[in-house]
Design a protein around this motif. Structure first.
Motif, PDB file in Angstrom:
ATOM      1  N   PHE A  86       0.497  -1.469  -0.004  1.00 54.93           N
ATOM      2  CA  PHE A  86       0.058  -0.544   0.155  1.00 54.93           C
ATOM      3  C   PHE A  86       0.649   1.236  -0.009  1.00 54.93           C
ATOM      4  CE2 PHE A  86      -1.828   3.064   2.443  1.00 54.93           C
ATOM      5  CZ  PHE A  86      -3.280   3.348   1.742  1.00 54.93           C
ATOM      6  N   ALA A  87       0.869   2.322  -0.900  1.00 53.12           N
ATOM      7  CA  ALA A  87       0.958   2.959  -1.124  1.00 53.12           C
ATOM      8  C   ALA A  87       0.137   4.283  -1.572  1.00 53.12           C
ATOM      9  CB  ALA A  87       2.479   2.897  -1.813  1.00 53.12           C
ATOM     10  N   VAL A  88       0.351   6.222  -1.250  1.00 56.74           N
ATOM     11  CA  VAL A  88      -0.576   6.874  -1.569  1.00 56.74           C
ATOM     12  C   VAL A  88      -0.174   7.763  -1.739  1.00 56.74           C
ATOM     13  CG1 VAL A  88      -1.499   7.230   1.169  1.00 56.74           C
ATOM     14  CG2 VAL A  88      -2.484   8.227  -1.063  1.00 56.74           C
ATOM     15  N   TYR A  89      -0.351   8.965  -2.496  1.00 58.24           N
ATOM     16  CA  TYR A  89       0.485  10.248  -2.945  1.00 58.24           C
ATOM     17  C   TYR A  89      -0.888  11.229  -3.446  1.00 58.24           C
ATOM     18  CZ  TYR A  89       1.981  14.318  -5.039  1.00 58.24           C
ATOM     19  OH  TYR A  89       2.456  15.492  -5.541  1.00 58.24           O
ATOM     20  N   MET A  90      -0.833  12.273  -2.624  1.00 60.73           N
ATOM     21  CA  MET A  90      -1.882  13.687  -2.769  1.00 60.73           C
ATOM     22  C   MET A  90      -1.485  14.870  -2.934  1.00 60.73           C
ATOM     23  SD  MET A  90      -4.368  11.674   0.465  1.00 60.73           S
ATOM     24  CE  MET A  90      -3.359  11.846   1.947  1.00 60.73           C
ATOM     25  N   LYS A  91      -2.543  15.542  -3.608  1.00 65.26           N
ATOM     26  CA  LYS A  91      -1.593  17.013  -3.762  1.00 65.26           C
ATOM     27  C   LYS A  91      -2.846  17.101  -4.124  1.00 65.26           C
ATOM     28  CE  LYS A  91       0.947  20.128  -6.704  1.00 65.26           C
ATOM     29  NZ  LYS A  91       2.137  20.346  -7.697  1.00 65.26           N
ATOM     30  N   TRP A  92      -3.080  18.562  -3.040  1.00 67.37           N
ATOM     31  CA  TRP A  92      -3.915  19.183  -3.574  1.00 67.37           C
ATOM     32  C   TRP A  92      -3.716  20.225  -4.268  1.00 67.37           C
ATOM     33  CZ3 TRP A  92      -2.592  16.051   0.766  1.00 67.37           C
ATOM     34  CH2 TRP A  92      -3.590  16.080   1.807  1.00 67.37           C
ATOM     35  N   THR A  93      -5.161  20.669  -5.342  1.00 66.46           N
ATOM     36  CA  THR A  93      -5.234  21.226  -6.315  1.00 66.46           C
ATOM     37  C   THR A  93      -6.362  22.740  -6.373  1.00 66.46           C
ATOM     38  OG1 THR A  93      -6.792  19.682  -7.547  1.00 66.46           O
ATOM     39  CG2 THR A  93      -4.680  19.667  -7.842  1.00 66.46           C
ATOM     40  N   THR A  98      -3.743  24.041  -1.312  1.00 68.01           N
ATOM     41  CA  THR A  98      -3.668  23.931  -2.719  1.00 68.01           C
ATOM     42  C   THR A  98      -2.229  23.780  -2.186  1.00 68.01           C
ATOM     43  OG1 THR A  98      -5.743  25.030  -3.489  1.00 68.01           O
ATOM     44  CG2 THR A  98      -3.790  24.902  -4.610  1.00 68.01           C
ATOM     45  N   GLY A  99      -1.716  23.187  -2.984  1.00 66.36           N
ATOM     46  CA  GLY A  99       0.009  22.622  -2.920  1.00 66.36           C
ATOM     47  C   GLY A  99       0.739  21.888  -2.065  1.00 66.36           C
ATOM     48  N   ARG A 100      -0.302  21.388  -1.334  1.00 62.68           N
ATOM     49  CA  ARG A 100       0.240  20.806  -0.299  1.00 62.68           C
ATOM     50  C   ARG A 100       0.155  19.377  -0.404  1.00 62.68           C
ATOM     51  NH1 ARG A 100      -2.559  17.964   4.863  1.00 62.68           N
ATOM     52  NH2 ARG A 100      -1.124  17.977   6.098  1.00 62.68           N
ATOM     53  N   GLU A 101       1.654  18.623  -0.344  1.00 69.47           N
ATOM     54  CA  GLU A 101       1.605  17.555  -0.725  1.00 69.47           C
ATOM     55  C   GLU A 101       1.398  15.894   1.170  1.00 69.47           C
ATOM     56  OE1 GLU A 101       4.261  17.151  -4.515  1.00 69.47           O
ATOM     57  OE2 GLU A 101       4.831  18.433  -3.663  1.00 69.47           O
ATOM     58  N   VAL A 102       1.509  14.602   0.200  1.00 70.17           N
ATOM     59  CA  VAL A 102       1.337  13.249   1.457  1.00 70.17           C
ATOM     60  C   VAL A 102       2.142  12.259   0.300  1.00 70.17           C
ATOM     61  CG1 VAL A 102       0.096  12.728   2.996  1.00 70.17           C
ATOM     62  CG2 VAL A 102      -0.200  14.989   2.606  1.00 70.17           C
ATOM     63  N   LEU A 103       2.689  11.558   1.025  1.00 68.89           N
ATOM     64  CA  LEU A 103       3.317  10.609   0.447  1.00 68.89           C
ATOM     65  C   LEU A 103       3.476   9.938   1.105  1.00 68.89           C
ATOM     66  CD1 LEU A 103       4.385   9.023  -1.621  1.00 68.89           C
ATOM     67  CD2 LEU A 103       6.500   9.692  -1.278  1.00 68.89           C
ATOM     68  N   TYR A 104       3.246   8.413   1.763  1.00 71.85           N
ATOM     69  CA  TYR A 104       3.814   6.799   2.466  1.00 71.85           C
ATOM     70  C   TYR A 104       3.100   5.998   1.457  1.00 71.85           C
ATOM     71  CZ  TYR A 104       1.949   4.132   6.023  1.00 71.85           C
ATOM     72  OH  TYR A 104       2.096   2.614   6.748  1.00 71.85           O
ATOM     73  N   ALA A 105       4.109   5.242   2.464  1.00 71.30           N
ATOM     74  CA  ALA A 105       4.401   4.201   1.514  1.00 71.30           C
ATOM     75  C   ALA A 105       4.458   3.499   2.373  1.00 71.30           C
ATOM     76  CB  ALA A 105       5.127   3.939   0.380  1.00 71.30           C
ATOM     77  N   ASP A 106       3.510   1.543   2.464  1.00 70.87           N
ATOM     78  CA  ASP A 106       3.688   0.714   3.888  1.00 70.87           C
ATOM     79  C   ASP A 106       5.466   0.575   3.761  1.00 70.87           C
ATOM     80  OD1 ASP A 106       1.748   0.651   5.069  1.00 70.87           O
ATOM     81  OD2 ASP A 106       0.600  -1.299   3.857  1.00 70.87           O
ATOM     82  N   GLY A 107       5.806   0.674   4.988  1.00 68.87           N
ATOM     83  CA  GLY A 107       7.483  -0.398   5.521  1.00 68.87           C
ATOM     84  C   GLY A 107       8.784   1.170   4.908  1.00 68.87           C
ATOM     85  N   VAL A 115       4.705  15.363   4.155  1.00 65.33           N
ATOM     86  CA  VAL A 115       4.319  16.024   4.715  1.00 65.33           C
ATOM     87  C   VAL A 115       4.881  17.380   3.758  1.00 65.33           C
ATOM     88  CG1 VAL A 115       2.271  17.534   4.812  1.00 65.33           C
ATOM     89  CG2 VAL A 115       2.468  15.177   5.532  1.00 65.33           C
ATOM     90  N   ARG A 116       4.703  17.850   2.117  1.00 66.34           N
ATOM     91  CA  ARG A 116       4.676  19.448   1.954  1.00 66.34           C
ATOM     92  C   ARG A 116       4.253  19.864   2.387  1.00 66.34           C
ATOM     93  NH1 ARG A 116       9.417  21.869   0.740  1.00 66.34           N
ATOM     94  NH2 ARG A 116       9.163  23.405  -0.863  1.00 66.34           N
ATOM     95  N   PRO A 117       3.990  21.123   3.321  1.00 58.36           N
ATOM     96  CA  PRO A 117       2.721  21.693   3.657  1.00 58.36           C
ATOM     97  C   PRO A 117       2.367  23.394   2.150  1.00 58.36           C
ATOM     98  CG  PRO A 117       4.581  21.940   5.789  1.00 58.36           C
ATOM     99  CD  PRO A 117       5.034  20.950   4.185  1.00 58.36           C
ATOM    100  N   HIS A 118       1.504  23.431   2.589  1.00 61.78           N
ATOM    101  CA  HIS A 118       1.143  24.006   1.282  1.00 61.78           C
ATOM    102  C   HIS A 118       2.013  25.950   1.124  1.00 61.78           C
ATOM    103  CE1 HIS A 118      -1.752  24.973   4.244  1.00 61.78           C
ATOM    104  NE2 HIS A 118      -2.048  25.912   3.411  1.00 61.78           N
ATOM    105  N   GLY A 119       2.279  26.328   0.573  1.00 59.58           N
ATOM    106  CA  GLY A 119       2.640  27.755   0.543  1.00 59.58           C
ATOM    107  C   GLY A 119       3.718  28.177   1.313  1.00 59.58           C
ATOM    108  N   TRP A 120       3.689  29.694   1.892  1.00 62.11           N
ATOM    109  CA  TRP A 120       4.999  29.504   2.471  1.00 62.11           C
ATOM    110  C   TRP A 120       5.745  29.193   4.000  1.00 62.11           C
ATOM    111  CZ3 TRP A 120       5.428  30.697   7.939  1.00 62.11           C
ATOM    112  CH2 TRP A 120       3.833  30.262   8.831  1.00 62.11           C
ATOM    113  N   ARG A 121       4.661  27.738   4.300  1.00 59.35           N
ATOM    114  CA  ARG A 121       4.560  26.866   5.680  1.00 59.35           C
ATOM    115  C   ARG A 121       5.693  25.879   4.927  1.00 59.35           C
ATOM    116  NH1 ARG A 121      -0.153  27.879   5.947  1.00 59.35           N
ATOM    117  NH2 ARG A 121      -0.934  28.966   8.700  1.00 59.35           N
ATOM    118  N   GLY A 122       5.499  25.738   3.416  1.00 56.54           N
ATOM    119  CA  GLY A 122       6.142  24.638   3.119  1.00 56.54           C
ATOM    120  C   GLY A 122       7.848  25.182   2.325  1.00 56.54           C
TER     121      GLY A 122
END
Length: 270
Positions: A86-93, A98-107, A115-122
């Motif tokens: 199991f693995a999942v990638y998400m990007k908020w559009t 908007t602009g946030r990215e998340v990646l998770y993969a078992d193991g 997690v790459r925060p959106h905007g200036w936080r990232g």
């Protein structure tokens, strides 16, 4: 409890319902009571079995959730899921993140989610490694990333439908033909008359797509704290979760790069 693609892929012959899933999906009649809940569970079982034959899928995931007692604005997320491992990638559009990215993969990644925060936080903090079940990871979501995707959703719904056979959930059920986003399918409605439900929901709508037999739209409502004059007001005040999978592709050309932070199309290695 862990739910993966292989979970709950079983036959309703065990409980004495002999109607084939294909017949249920094609039939124009509405069902109610046990016929509705067992029929819906059987459709979801077949959808899970079909999903398990795919390496993964992509979709535009649209969600609206009540987090911390506040209903947030809808968000649109580009979703890529690999079934095994199991693995999942998400990007908020679209939406507030908007602009946030998340990646998770078992193991991978020591069990953390990237997690790459959106905007200036990232730009300020770069990519974070968070415990998927931790408070920071769940600050913006009702569910951990380990439960993301259609496999967990379909298996969870099937489990709830069968749980009532043991007298745990007190609800009425209906299953009827419907159309959602131009797609034909079946609308399952679970209307609880007891607060003793597995997820605490008062009312649930599940649209099961005829083609994929997967729950591509799900709405869950909580219990009101005050009286409302109309059904529309009640729904607006008690909506907890609204999930939709648009443009679902069960045969995408996913590669290892789709689930690695070094992907040049991602910002996760910066």
């Amino acid at each position: 409890m862990s739910f993966r693609v292989t979970a709950f892929v079983c036959s309703l012959a065990v409980v004495g319902v002999a109607t084939a899933p294909s017949d249920l999906a094609a039939d124009d009649g509405a069902l109610s009571g046990d016929a509705a809940r067992f029929g819906a569970a059987e459709l979801l079982d077949e959808g899970l079995a079909r999903l398990s034959e795919s390496e993964g899928y992509t979709a535009a995931f649209v969600r609206q959730e009540a987090v911390g007692g506040t209903l947030r604005e809808p968000e649109t997320i580009t979703l890529k899921v690999r079934n095994e491992p199991f693995a999942v990638y998400m990007k908020w559009t679209a939406g507030a993140m908007t602009g946030r990215e998340v990646l998770y993969a078992d193991g991978e990644f020591d069990g953390k989610m990237l997690v790459r925060p959106h905007g200036w936080r990232g730009r300020l903090v770069g990519t974070l490694q968070l415990d998927p079940a931790g408070s920071l990871a769940l600050r913006d979501s009702r569910h951990p990333v380990t439960e993301a995707g259609l496999a967990h959703l379909a298996a969870r719904i099937a489990w709830v439908l069968r749980t009532d056979r043991e007298g745990i959930v007190k609800a009425t059920y209906s299953l009827r033909p419907a159309v959602e986003g131009g797609r034909k399918g079946r609308l399952l409605i679970l209307d609880a008359f007891s607060t003793d439900t597995p997820d605490g929901f008062r009312y649930t709508e599940v649209f099961i797509d005829d083609e994929t037999l997967l729950p591509i739209r799900v709405r869950n409502y909580g219990w009101p704290t005050e009286e409302h004059e109309t059904a529309a007001e009640l729904a607006a005040a008690t909506l907890l979760e609204d999930y939709a999978y648009d443009g679902l592709n069960l045969q995408p050309r996913l590669t290892v790069a789709d689930f690695t932070p070094e992907n040049p199309d991602y910002q996760l290695d910066r």
